[in-house]
Design a protein around this motif. Structure first.
Motif, PDB file in Angstrom:
ATOM      1  N   SER A  99       0.831  -1.198   0.000  1.00 59.07           N
ATOM      2  CA  SER A  99       0.000   0.000   0.000  1.00 59.07           C
ATOM      3  C   SER A  99       0.873   1.259   0.000  1.00 59.07           C
ATOM      4  N   PRO A 100       0.268   2.399  -0.339  1.00 59.08           N
ATOM      5  CA  PRO A 100       1.022   3.653  -0.310  1.00 59.08           C
ATOM      6  C   PRO A 100       0.975   4.365   1.043  1.00 59.08           C
ATOM      7  N   VAL A 101       0.310   3.788   2.033  1.00 60.71           N
ATOM      8  CA  VAL A 101       0.149   4.464   3.326  1.00 60.71           C
ATOM      9  C   VAL A 101       1.452   4.473   4.111  1.00 60.71           C
ATOM     10  N   PRO A 102       1.598   5.434   5.044  1.00 59.05           N
ATOM     11  CA  PRO A 102       2.835   5.535   5.838  1.00 59.05           C
ATOM     12  C   PRO A 102       3.186   4.268   6.626  1.00 59.05           C
ATOM     13  N   LEU A 103       2.181   3.455   6.958  1.00 55.67           N
ATOM     14  CA  LEU A 103       2.484   2.210   7.679  1.00 55.67           C
ATOM     15  C   LEU A 103       3.432   1.319   6.881  1.00 55.67           C
ATOM     16  N   ARG A 104       3.402   1.462   5.577  1.00 57.46           N
ATOM     17  CA  ARG A 104       4.278   0.648   4.730  1.00 57.46           C
ATOM     18  C   ARG A 104       5.743   0.857   5.123  1.00 57.46           C
ATOM     19  N   ARG A 105       6.154   2.097   5.243  1.00 53.83           N
ATOM     20  CA  ARG A 105       7.555   2.393   5.587  1.00 53.83           C
ATOM     21  C   ARG A 105       7.868   1.933   7.007  1.00 53.83           C
ATOM     22  N   THR A 106       6.924   2.101   7.919  1.00 51.59           N
ATOM     23  CA  THR A 106       7.099   1.629   9.294  1.00 51.59           C
ATOM     24  C   THR A 106       7.357   0.131   9.305  1.00 51.59           C
ATOM     25  N   LEU A 107       6.593  -0.586   8.507  1.00 48.91           N
ATOM     26  CA  LEU A 107       6.742  -2.037   8.394  1.00 48.91           C
ATOM     27  C   LEU A 107       8.103  -2.392   7.794  1.00 48.91           C
ATOM     28  N   GLU A 108       8.496  -1.697   6.742  1.00 45.22           N
ATOM     29  CA  GLU A 108       9.787  -1.969   6.109  1.00 45.22           C
ATOM     30  C   GLU A 108      10.939  -1.785   7.086  1.00 45.22           C
ATOM     31  N   ILE A 109      10.893  -0.721   7.860  1.00 42.67           N
ATOM     32  CA  ILE A 109      11.962  -0.443   8.824  1.00 42.67           C
ATOM     33  C   ILE A 109      11.982  -1.504   9.922  1.00 42.67           C
ATOM     34  N   ALA A 110      10.826  -1.804  10.482  1.00 43.50           N
ATOM     35  CA  ALA A 110      10.751  -2.760  11.591  1.00 43.50           C
ATOM     36  C   ALA A 110      11.182  -4.161  11.186  1.00 43.50           C
ATOM     37  N   MET A 111      10.822  -4.555   9.963  1.00 44.09           N
ATOM     38  CA  MET A 111      11.086  -5.925   9.526  1.00 44.09           C
ATOM     39  C   MET A 111      12.345  -6.034   8.660  1.00 44.09           C
ATOM     40  N   GLY A 112      12.969  -4.906   8.331  1.00 43.37           N
ATOM     41  CA  GLY A 112      14.145  -4.943   7.473  1.00 43.37           C
ATOM     42  C   GLY A 112      13.829  -5.548   6.119  1.00 43.37           C
TER      43      GLY A 112
END
Length: 136
Positions: A99-112
């Motif tokens: 998705s394009p929502v900001p949670l996407r980046r949060t997920l990417e950072i947290a999960m590497g």
């Protein structure tokens, strides 16, 4: 040092859209997100971080948080997730990641897990956490 609980209710609206307004466990409609009967739940139990010996990732991360009815959350209580629940968590995280929502980046950072093979990295991340919670 053992982890302390942090307020998570502000994440309800962000998570809701990826669960289509349904409880993660029973799949029934959630109803009023601001009501006391809706919980933000840790799929991998928060209790693992309270031991002082947890060496895994932050279980308060959005990658591990879902919405559940109070009664469903209490039934699950401190149990580790089932294979079905892990599969649904992976699918939900994949939806966030696409998705394009900001949670996407949060997920990417947290999960590497960004770039090529990100989906495989997210699955491996979950598998590693599962291994930590079953082997102690």
């Amino acid at each position: 040092v053992a982890a302390q609980r942090v307020p998570l209710t502000s994440l309800r609206a962000s998570i809701d859209g990826f669960q289509y307004g349904r409880c993660f466990y029973c799949h029934e409609p959630l109803g009023d997100l601001d009501g006391p009967d809706i919980h933000v739940d840790h799929v991998f139990p928060f209790k693992w971080m309270t031991t002082g010996s947890w060496r895994g990732p932050d279980l308060n991360g959005v990658w591990n948080l879902v919405l559940a009815h109070d009664s469903c959350n209490r039934k699950k209580w401190f149990h580790n997730p089932t294979d079905d629940e892990i599969g649904r968590l992976i699918a939900r995280n994949d939806a966030i990641a696409e998705s394009p929502v900001p949670l996407r980046r949060t997920l990417e950072i947290a999960m590497g897990a960004s770039g090529p093979a990100a989906s495989d990295k997210r699955r491996q991340f979950i598998a590693n956490v599962q291994n930590l919670t079953t082997t102690g």
